[in-house]
Structures are given as C-alpha cells and as structure tokens.
Design a protein around this motif. Structure first.
Motif, PDB file in Angstrom:
ATOM      1  N   GLU A  18       0.616  11.355  -1.107  1.00 12.54           N
ATOM      2  CA  GLU A  18      -0.595  10.755  -0.540  1.00 12.54           C
ATOM      3  C   GLU A  18      -1.587  11.829  -0.099  1.00 12.54           C
ATOM      4  N   ALA A  19      -1.083  12.932   0.437  1.00 13.99           N
ATOM      5  CA  ALA A  19      -1.951  14.034   0.856  1.00 13.99           C
ATOM      6  C   ALA A  19      -2.701  14.622  -0.347  1.00 13.99           C
ATOM      7  N   ALA A  20      -2.035  14.738  -1.476  1.00 15.81           N
ATOM      8  CA  ALA A  20      -2.687  15.269  -2.679  1.00 15.81           C
ATOM      9  C   ALA A  20      -3.827  14.359  -3.132  1.00 15.81           C
ATOM     10  N   HIS A  21      -3.618  13.047  -3.046  1.00 20.32           N
ATOM     11  CA  HIS A  21      -4.720  12.110  -3.355  1.00 20.32           C
ATOM     12  C   HIS A  21      -5.922  12.400  -2.448  1.00 20.32           C
ATOM     13  N   ALA A  22      -5.657  12.575  -1.155  1.00 21.13           N
ATOM     14  CA  ALA A  22      -6.740  12.793  -0.183  1.00 21.13           C
ATOM     15  C   ALA A  22      -7.463  14.115  -0.431  1.00 21.13           C
ATOM     16  N   VAL A  23      -6.711  15.166  -0.713  1.00 19.75           N
ATOM     17  CA  VAL A  23      -7.338  16.468  -0.970  1.00 19.75           C
ATOM     18  C   VAL A  23      -8.233  16.379  -2.197  1.00 19.75           C
ATOM     19  N   MET A  24      -7.770  15.709  -3.234  1.00 17.50           N
ATOM     20  CA  MET A  24      -8.594  15.576  -4.442  1.00 17.50           C
ATOM     21  C   MET A  24      -9.813  14.695  -4.164  1.00 17.50           C
ATOM     22  N   ALA A  25      -9.637  13.607  -3.443  1.00 19.71           N
ATOM     23  CA  ALA A  25     -10.765  12.711  -3.147  1.00 19.71           C
ATOM     24  C   ALA A  25     -11.820  13.411  -2.292  1.00 19.71           C
ATOM     25  N   ALA A  26     -11.382  14.298  -1.403  1.00 21.96           N
ATOM     26  CA  ALA A  26     -12.332  15.032  -0.552  1.00 21.96           C
ATOM     27  C   ALA A  26     -13.262  15.913  -1.373  1.00 21.96           C
ATOM     28  N   ARG A  27     -12.856  16.226  -2.574  1.00 22.75           N
ATOM     29  CA  ARG A  27     -13.691  17.036  -3.477  1.00 22.75           C
ATOM     30  C   ARG A  27     -14.907  16.239  -3.969  1.00 22.75           C
ATOM     31  N   TYR A  28     -14.856  14.922  -3.848  1.00 24.07           N
ATOM     32  CA  TYR A  28     -15.905  14.049  -4.393  1.00 24.07           C
ATOM     33  C   TYR A  28     -16.530  13.154  -3.313  1.00 24.07           C
ATOM     34  N   PRO A  29     -17.162  13.742  -2.297  1.00 21.98           N
ATOM     35  CA  PRO A  29     -17.739  12.923  -1.223  1.00 21.98           C
ATOM     36  C   PRO A  29     -18.917  12.061  -1.689  1.00 21.98           C
ATOM     37  N   LYS A  30     -19.489  12.392  -2.821  1.00 22.03           N
ATOM     38  CA  LYS A  30     -20.587  11.592  -3.374  1.00 22.03           C
ATOM     39  C   LYS A  30     -20.093  10.212  -3.831  1.00 22.03           C
ATOM     40  N   TYR A  31     -18.807  10.128  -4.188  1.00 28.05           N
ATOM     41  CA  TYR A  31     -18.260   8.891  -4.751  1.00 28.05           C
ATOM     42  C   TYR A  31     -17.234   8.187  -3.865  1.00 28.05           C
ATOM     43  N   PHE A  32     -16.578   8.946  -2.954  1.00 33.66           N
ATOM     44  CA  PHE A  32     -15.486   8.369  -2.168  1.00 33.66           C
ATOM     45  C   PHE A  32     -15.559   8.833  -0.726  1.00 33.66           C
ATOM     46  N   TYR A  33     -15.251   7.920   0.197  1.00 27.29           N
ATOM     47  CA  TYR A  33     -15.174   8.217   1.621  1.00 27.29           C
ATOM     48  C   TYR A  33     -13.722   8.009   2.044  1.00 27.29           C
ATOM     49  N   LEU A  34     -13.076   9.064   2.542  1.00 23.75           N
ATOM     50  CA  LEU A  34     -11.680   8.970   2.958  1.00 23.75           C
ATOM     51  C   LEU A  34     -11.552   8.050   4.165  1.00 23.75           C
ATOM     52  N   LYS A  35     -10.608   7.109   4.112  1.00 28.02           N
ATOM     53  CA  LYS A  35     -10.426   6.186   5.227  1.00 28.02           C
ATOM     54  C   LYS A  35      -9.126   6.436   5.972  1.00 28.02           C
ATOM     55  N   LYS A  36      -7.978   6.419   5.266  1.00 24.67           N
ATOM     56  CA  LYS A  36      -6.710   6.625   5.964  1.00 24.67           C
ATOM     57  C   LYS A  36      -5.598   6.965   4.979  1.00 24.67           C
ATOM     58  N   LEU A  37      -4.533   7.513   5.542  1.00 27.70           N
ATOM     59  CA  LEU A  37      -3.287   7.774   4.827  1.00 27.70           C
ATOM     60  C   LEU A  37      -2.168   7.141   5.635  1.00 27.70           C
ATOM     61  N   THR A  38      -1.219   6.524   4.943  1.00 32.37           N
ATOM     62  CA  THR A  38      -0.111   5.864   5.619  1.00 32.37           C
ATOM     63  C   THR A  38       1.159   6.063   4.814  1.00 32.37           C
ATOM     64  N   ILE A  39       2.269   6.290   5.501  1.00 30.65           N
ATOM     65  CA  ILE A  39       3.577   6.209   4.847  1.00 30.65           C
ATOM     66  C   ILE A  39       4.456   5.302   5.677  1.00 30.65           C
ATOM     67  N   ARG A  40       5.307   4.580   4.981  1.00 31.99           N
ATOM     68  CA  ARG A  40       6.246   3.676   5.643  1.00 31.99           C
ATOM     69  C   ARG A  40       7.475   3.599   4.760  1.00 31.99           C
ATOM     70  N   GLY A  41       8.557   4.148   5.231  1.00 29.24           N
ATOM     71  CA  GLY A  41       9.758   4.212   4.406  1.00 29.24           C
ATOM     72  C   GLY A  41       9.477   5.057   3.176  1.00 29.24           C
ATOM     73  N   ALA A  42       9.779   4.520   2.020  1.00 28.97           N
ATOM     74  CA  ALA A  42       9.563   5.247   0.764  1.00 28.97           C
ATOM     75  C   ALA A  42       8.251   4.853   0.103  1.00 28.97           C
ATOM     76  N   SER A  43       7.347   4.232   0.859  1.00 29.84           N
ATOM     77  CA  SER A  43       6.058   3.819   0.320  1.00 29.84           C
ATOM     78  C   SER A  43       4.931   4.545   1.032  1.00 29.84           C
ATOM     79  N   GLY A  44       3.859   4.734   0.323  1.00 30.37           N
ATOM     80  CA  GLY A  44       2.695   5.373   0.919  1.00 30.37           C
ATOM     81  C   GLY A  44       1.425   4.704   0.443  1.00 30.37           C
ATOM     82  N   LEU A  45       0.338   4.958   1.169  1.00 31.38           N
ATOM     83  CA  LEU A  45      -0.942   4.368   0.804  1.00 31.38           C
ATOM     84  C   LEU A  45      -2.056   5.345   1.141  1.00 31.38           C
ATOM     85  N   PHE A  46      -2.847   5.637   0.138  1.00 33.76           N
ATOM     86  CA  PHE A  46      -4.061   6.428   0.290  1.00 33.76           C
ATOM     87  C   PHE A  46      -5.213   5.444   0.195  1.00 33.76           C
ATOM     88  N   THR A  47      -6.107   5.463   1.186  1.00 35.16           N
ATOM     89  CA  THR A  47      -7.233   4.536   1.180  1.00 35.16           C
ATOM     90  C   THR A  47      -8.535   5.313   1.259  1.00 35.16           C
TER      91      THR A  47
END
Length: 186
Positions: A18-47
């Motif tokens: 999930e952190a890798a998704h966020a680092v890559m998304a931060a490279r494109y602030p013109k197109y994406f605004y980082l909202k949150k990262l979550t992990i729960r058990g063996a699942s994760g969510l990049f928003t």
C-alpha cells in the motif's frame, strides 16, 4: 478481509504494498490526491481521490497504470517477492492499457473500428493480437519506469510502510509528512 489475524510477515508485506501505491501516486499530484492508507489483517487499501477532468489525458492513464503496478513492485523490492493479493491491481493496469488502445483512441483508428467483410473473424484475431502486443509493450514500459522510480524512493516506501504497519491507518497529512521529509518525491 482474507484473514483478521494474519502473520506479521503478511502484514508488513501488505503495508509495503500500500505504501508503494502512495509513493507512486504522490508523483502525480495533478491527477490524484492522497486520502488514506489502511491495513487490516492480510488486506490493505490505498485511497486516492481522482482529480476529474473533462477528458482522459494519456499521461493520467499512464500514471494510473504505474500506480496499479507499484504495489506488486514495492513488495518485490522490500520483501523479495510479490504476494498473491496483487491480481486486482494487475487486472486494473491491463484494463486501463486496453481502454487506451481500444476505446479512447490512443492507437491507430483502424484498430478501434469493427471489421466488415468475409474475413471478419480472421481480421479480428489479427487485430486482437496486435492490440495485445501493444498492451504488453506498454505494461512492460510502465513496469520498468515504476520500478526505477520506486528503487529511487525505496526508503520512503519502507518508512511509510513501517508507519502504516504500526498504526494500521494513515491519513493524508501523515502520508504527505513522511513523503516530504526528505523532499524527494518529484
């Protein structure tokens, strides 16, 4: 959620993913605004919130593909292997690439139009193979570029992943704080 009490190794792999998704998304602030990262058990969510435009720019689609691929790449960089939980991301990257060539028109116009005539089936198979080769080349190029970028920013992925592992949920401000500590995300 797959497993609520996943082993520590699974949790840290999910956090790095999930952190890798966020680092890559931060490279494109013109197109994406980082909202949150979550992990729960063996699942994760990049928003991330997509910044809407009246059209679908090629650069945004390429960014979307790289973001989708980055979770798997991040795991490989920090854990040494990808997990079985990446299929949705990889399917999303492929679907975006397909849409670029077949629906949006970032390819030859002849490849996006239906065929007419006696040879329809054969021509359709030829068209499909040509488009599949273009999709594969695009995905490989995006993977190569995303890997290069994430290798350069491996420490940010690691720090963000470790913080996510500890806290289980990070807000936008926390993500941005980690990513701008060294002012490297550019």
């Amino acid at each position: 959620d797959r497993v609520k009490d996943a082993p520590t190794q699974d949790n840290i792999a999910v956090a790095y993913h999930e952190a890798a998704h966020a680092v890559m998304a931060a490279r494109y602030p013109k197109y994406f605004y980082l909202k949150k990262l979550t992990i729960r058990g063996a699942s994760g969510l990049f928003t991330a919130k997509e910044i809407e435009e009246d059209y679908w720019p090629y650069a945004k689609a390429i960014a979307d593909i790289k973001i989708a691929l980055s979770g798997h790449i991040g795991e490989k960089l920090l854990i040494g292997e990808g997990s079985r939980g990446c299929e949705v991301d990889l399917e999303g990257a492929r679907t975006t690439a397909y849409n670029l060539f077949c629906r949006v028109g970032y390819s030859s116009a002849w490849e996006t139009l239906p065929r007419v005539g006696n040879q329809t089936r054969r021509e359709t198979e030829i068209k499909r193979r040509k488009v599949e080769k273009k999709i594969e080349r695009l995905l490989r190029q995006c993977e190569k570029e995303a890997t290069k970028y994430l290798k350069k920013h491996k420490q940010e992925v690691k720090r963000l992943g470790e913080l996510l592992f500890m806290k289980k949920r990070l807000k936008s401000s926390q993500i941005i704080e980690i990513l701008t500590q060294n002012d490297k995300i550019k």
